[in-house]
Scaffold this motif. Structure first.
Motif, mmCIF file in Angstrom:
data_model
loop_
_atom_site.group_PDB
_atom_site.id
_atom_site.type_symbol
_atom_site.label_atom_id
_atom_site.label_comp_id
_atom_site.label_asym_id
_atom_site.label_seq_id
_atom_site.Cartn_x
_atom_site.Cartn_y
_atom_site.Cartn_z
ATOM 1 N N ALA A 151 -2.146 12.146 4.312
ATOM 2 C CA ALA A 151 -1.024 13.066 4.081
ATOM 3 C C ALA A 151 -0.363 12.797 2.728
ATOM 4 N N LEU A 152 -0.354 11.549 2.333
ATOM 5 C CA LEU A 152 0.268 11.206 1.042
ATOM 6 C C LEU A 152 -0.643 11.535 -0.141
ATOM 7 N N GLY A 153 -1.891 11.924 0.158
ATOM 8 C CA GLY A 153 -2.747 12.398 -0.920
ATOM 9 C C GLY A 153 -4.079 11.713 -1.074
ATOM 10 N N ALA A 154 -4.392 10.743 -0.219
ATOM 11 C CA ALA A 154 -5.699 10.086 -0.308
ATOM 12 C C ALA A 154 -6.784 11.018 0.229
ATOM 13 N N ASP A 155 -7.996 10.826 -0.251
ATOM 14 C CA ASP A 155 -9.142 11.579 0.271
ATOM 15 C C ASP A 155 -9.836 10.816 1.389
ATOM 16 N N ALA A 156 -9.679 9.513 1.386
ATOM 17 C CA ALA A 156 -10.284 8.660 2.411
ATOM 18 C C ALA A 156 -9.545 7.326 2.404
ATOM 19 N N VAL A 157 -9.799 6.532 3.422
ATOM 20 C CA VAL A 157 -9.256 5.177 3.447
ATOM 21 C C VAL A 157 -10.414 4.203 3.606
ATOM 22 N N MET A 159 9.605 4.805 -1.487
ATOM 23 C CA MET A 159 8.238 4.426 -1.867
ATOM 24 C C MET A 159 7.244 5.552 -1.608
ATOM 25 N N ALA A 160 7.394 6.205 -0.460
ATOM 26 C CA ALA A 160 6.426 7.242 -0.098
ATOM 27 C C ALA A 160 6.800 8.600 -0.679
ATOM 28 N N GLY A 161 8.014 8.730 -1.155
ATOM 29 C CA GLY A 161 8.431 10.009 -1.710
ATOM 30 C C GLY A 161 8.581 11.083 -0.664
ATOM 31 N N VAL A 162 9.043 10.700 0.521
ATOM 32 C CA VAL A 162 9.296 11.677 1.592
ATOM 33 C C VAL A 162 10.744 11.500 2.040
ATOM 34 N N PRO A 163 11.349 12.527 2.694
ATOM 35 C CA PRO A 163 12.774 12.413 3.022
ATOM 36 C C PRO A 163 13.049 11.372 4.108
ATOM 37 N N LEU A 164 14.224 10.799 4.026
ATOM 38 C CA LEU A 164 14.699 9.978 5.127
ATOM 39 C C LEU A 164 14.859 10.894 6.335
ATOM 40 N N ALA A 165 14.423 10.435 7.512
ATOM 41 C CA ALA A 165 14.432 11.280 8.709
ATOM 42 C C ALA A 165 15.827 11.854 8.941
ATOM 43 N N GLY A 166 15.892 13.138 9.236
ATOM 44 C CA GLY A 166 17.159 13.789 9.523
ATOM 45 C C GLY A 166 17.914 14.224 8.296
ATOM 46 N N THR A 167 17.346 13.975 7.131
ATOM 47 C CA THR A 167 17.995 14.375 5.875
ATOM 48 C C THR A 167 16.964 15.071 4.993
ATOM 49 N N ASN A 168 17.426 15.569 3.886
ATOM 50 C CA ASN A 168 16.486 16.064 2.874
ATOM 51 C C ASN A 168 16.539 15.175 1.632
ATOM 52 N N TRP A 169 16.935 13.936 1.869
ATOM 53 C CA TRP A 169 17.143 12.987 0.770
ATOM 54 C C TRP A 169 15.879 12.162 0.515
ATOM 55 N N THR A 225 0.831 -1.204 0.000
ATOM 56 C CA THR A 225 0.000 0.000 0.000
ATOM 57 C C THR A 225 0.867 1.257 0.000
ATOM 58 N N LEU A 226 1.904 1.244 0.832
ATOM 59 C CA LEU A 226 2.779 2.406 0.950
ATOM 60 C C LEU A 226 3.378 2.794 -0.403
ATOM 61 N N ALA A 227 3.733 1.779 -1.183
ATOM 62 C CA ALA A 227 4.386 2.041 -2.471
ATOM 63 C C ALA A 227 3.397 2.499 -3.540
ATOM 64 N N ALA A 228 2.110 2.293 -3.287
ATOM 65 C CA ALA A 228 1.119 2.550 -4.340
ATOM 66 C C ALA A 228 0.579 3.974 -4.324
#
Lengths: 444, 250
Positions: A317-323, A427-437, A278-281
């Protein structure tokens, strides 16, 4: 000196490849000649929402007071074409689960629980029952490849129509309901002989691709006078392209089901080895909507392994309107409850691990057609438990949203998130914690 | 909307709703809304409403979702899903039909005076569909109780996963006929290219001839063909329960 030296034995060591479960499966397959079939979703560890964290507000963001400042949770689904969009009080719906797979009592309980908190339930492969229409204030009618029990009267009774193309547990696969659960009522609803092993089709009989689907959706709109939202449900495998094509076909709402999503009964190998987490989708799906200028215009419902308010908040937060929830809803009703531990032991398992739903011997009376077992489930009490659970999910989601400074749960955004692992970050397209990567950023 | 009344509304109930809808000047949406509103508009007991549709020109979803005892004559070819989910209506098509004609039909009659495309009567639960010409592949796929009569030939994968109802074909049948068949009854007068998994030829006994004759007679077709010239096909039922020794059949 003739003292015999006792040589220590090496501790028995199981192969990581041929672990005890794998060995037992090989023996079971050799004895029976059939693959393992079970219910539920993927059981192995997959990158999931737990691999993400929220960045609560501190200096650079301003939080809202918990329990004092409002944080909206309502969501409107089907604003693109339907004359009568659906208004939900919470962004959490009940996923499609069939009568046949579930008992009538379970379907009634789902309806009662969802209605208490102002959200929807969904039918499944097998048609609409009086129990669920009677107790679901908002009911989504699934239009499945098998078309079991499909009829226009029920179509018109529904509040929305969900065209099921695929399911997260088995993208590319059809339904399966073994003979033990084809009771007289189930057989009558599905126009099948009693007691056969029913394998429903994996593709719709009268269309063969997205161009046809567009015409099929037009037919469904014509039949229902363009009143009801049309959902399209896909199993997560190629989300960017599948979502783009669903938009092109005219969907009002898209349901994206990740591989942690449950099923009534399917091959173990299918559940664990087909589809993507799910996370990757989510991000590719949202990207497709954004590229088409349709994000928030065609609503996105994400399902597959949603367990708590943090999961809900992360999906939003990743963009869904509902679950949408399925397995968690069944657990809330009483599935795998330790109260029935002795019964589970008699079935050769334990509470929490029972997944042979296709055998129809569910001690909790939920995934069964046995009338005596089904009576064990009190639809009123179970419905109350589901309502409590849905309320908790909502409160938890609001708690996180307020901490991120949001006055509506839909205001959560990817910038509120970081990842704990490189895999989850990619997969989620968010930075690794503590980085901007963000691994892979720019390569989408 | 251009719906011409052929009679004045003061006429009897039987003719009060006789109409012509021209799809050159009206939309399919207007046509279907008119048809969907009919049960509320019809006088109680009326069952002789007639409607003529002009210039369909292959558009989709013509007369989809009708739930009224009405006769609809369509003057020309229709596109996908004509008569989809029909209940009670008699739909006469003076032309050919596209994919999914009468899909999931519940009752009533659809008669195509030309040819039909793929997936004719897919998952249809009841009523009768007659095709004067040929039908293409997947005819009667997943049929659930409908009676289908094709006077010409049909294409491959027909009656795939057919659950109930009757499929009678006066001509020939394509490959993989009746694959994964359940309890539908299949009758063919011509050749069958090949049978699908679990479909077998069964004896055509007197009871079957009588049953087929009754189906044809009901539609005024009893004299067109000799029911004694049909062969019968049905499910061997060997795949109703999985067994590893049958794995090669899947």
């Amino acid at each position: 000196m003739n003292e015999q030296v006792k040589i220590p034995r090496t501790t028995p060591r199981f192969s990581a490849t041929f672990d005890p479960h794998t060995l037992s499966e090989i023996r079971r397959a050799a004895a029976t000649g059939i693959y393992d079939i079970r219910g539920g979703g993927s059981k192995r560890h997959l990158p999931h929402f737990d691999d993400l964290l929220f960045l609560g507000a501190s200096m650079s963001r301003y939080p809202l007071e918990g329990y004092r400042e409002k944080c909206g949770t309502s969501v409107t689904l089907g604003t693109r074409f339907a004359k009568k969009p659906i208004e939900l009080k919470i962004p959490i719906t009940i996923a499609g689960m069939s009568f046949g797979s579930l008992s009538a009592q379970a379907k009634e309980a789902l309806g009662r629980g969802a209605s208490l908190v102002g959200t929807s339930t969904t039918t499944g492969d097998g048609g609409m029952t009086q129990e669920e229409r009677g107790h679901s204030n908002i009911l989504v009618y699934q239009y499945l490849p098998s078309r079991y029990g499909m009829n226009p009267d029920d179509l018109r009774k529904a509040d929305a129509i969900e065209v099921v193309v695929g399911q997260g547990a088995k993208p590319g696969g059809g339904g399966m309901l073994l003979g033990q659960k084809i009771s007289p009522r189930v057989a009558q609803m599905r126009t099948l002989p009693e007691g056969i092993d029913q394998r429903s089709s994996c593709r719709h009989p009268d269309w063969t691709g997205p161009d046809d689907l567009e015409i099929k959706i037009e037919e469904l709109r014509e039949i229902t006078d363009w009143e009801k939202p049309i959902y399209v449900k896909v199993g997560a495998s190629r989300p960017y392209y599948d979502i783009a094509l669903a938009v092109k076909a005219g969907a009002d709402v898209i349901v994206l089901d990740g591989m942690q999503g449950g099923t009534a009964a399917t091959q173990e190998v299918f559940i664990e080895h087909v589809g993507i987490p799910t996370l990757a989708a989510i991000r590719p799906a949202v990207q497709a909507l954004q590229d088409l200028g349709m994000h928030r215009k065609v609503q996105l419902i994400v399902s597959g392994g949603i367990r708590n308010g943090a999961d809900v908040a992360k999906a939003l937060a990743l963009g869904a309107d509902a679950v949408s929830i399925g397995t968690a809803a069944l657990v809330a009703l009483g599935d795998n409850d330790p109260h029935w531990e002795s019964d589970y032991e008699m079935l050769g398992t334990v509470a929490g691990a029972y997944d042979d739903w296709h055998e129809g011997r569910d001690p909790a009376g939920i995934t069964t057609q046995d009338p005596d077992l089904a009576k064990r489930l009190d639809p009123i009490g179970a419905g109350r438990r589901l309502a409590n659970f849905l309320s908790v999910l909502t409160l938890e989601t609001q708690t996180i949203a307020r901490a991120a400074g949001k006055s509506h749960v839909h205001n959560l955004e990817p910038e509120d998130l970081v990842a704990l692992t490189v895999e989850a970050a990619a997969m989620a397209g968010v930075p690794l914690a503590g980085t901007n990567w963000i691994p892979g950023a720019g390569g989408r | 909307m251009n719906i011409r009344s052929q009679t004045q509304t003061k006429d009897t109930a039987d003719t009060a709703f006789a109409r012509t809808i021209d799809l050159d000047t009206s939309s399919v949406r207007e046509l279907n809304q008119f048809l969907h509103d009919l049960p509320r508009a019809l006088p109680p007991g009326s069952n002789a409403t007639a409607l003529r549709v002009l210039n369909p020109r292959g558009v989709h979803a013509v007369a989809a979702g009708v739930d009224a005892d009405v006769t609809i004559e369509i003057a020309g070819d229709v596109g996908y899903y004509c008569g989809g989910m029909n209940q009670h209506a008699t739909i006469l098509i003076d032309g050919s039909a596209g994919i999914g004609l009468g899909e999931n039909m519940m009752s009533g009659l659809i008669h195509v005076r030309g040819n039909a495309s793929d997936s004719l009567g897919a998952t249809a639960h009841g009523g009768t569909i007659i095709v004067d010409g040929n039908a293409s592949g997947r005819c009667g796929i997943s049929m659930k109780g409908v009676d289908i009569i094709v006077k010409g030939s049909i294409g491959p994968m027909s009656a795939f996963m057919a659950q109930a109802g009757t499929l009678a074909v006066f001509g020939d049948v394509g490959e993989a006929f009746g694959d994964s068949l359940y309890e539908a009854q299949l009758y063919v007068r011509g050749s069958v290219a090949s049978l699908g998994a679990d479909c077998i030829e069964k004896p055509m006994e007197e009871a079957h001839r009588a049953a087929l004759y009754a189906k044809l007679a009901q539609q005024g077709l009893a004299g067109e063909v000799d029911v004694g010239t049909f062969r019968r096909y049905g499910s061997a039922r060997t795949l109703y329960h999985f067994h590893v020794d049958n794995a090669g059949a899947y």
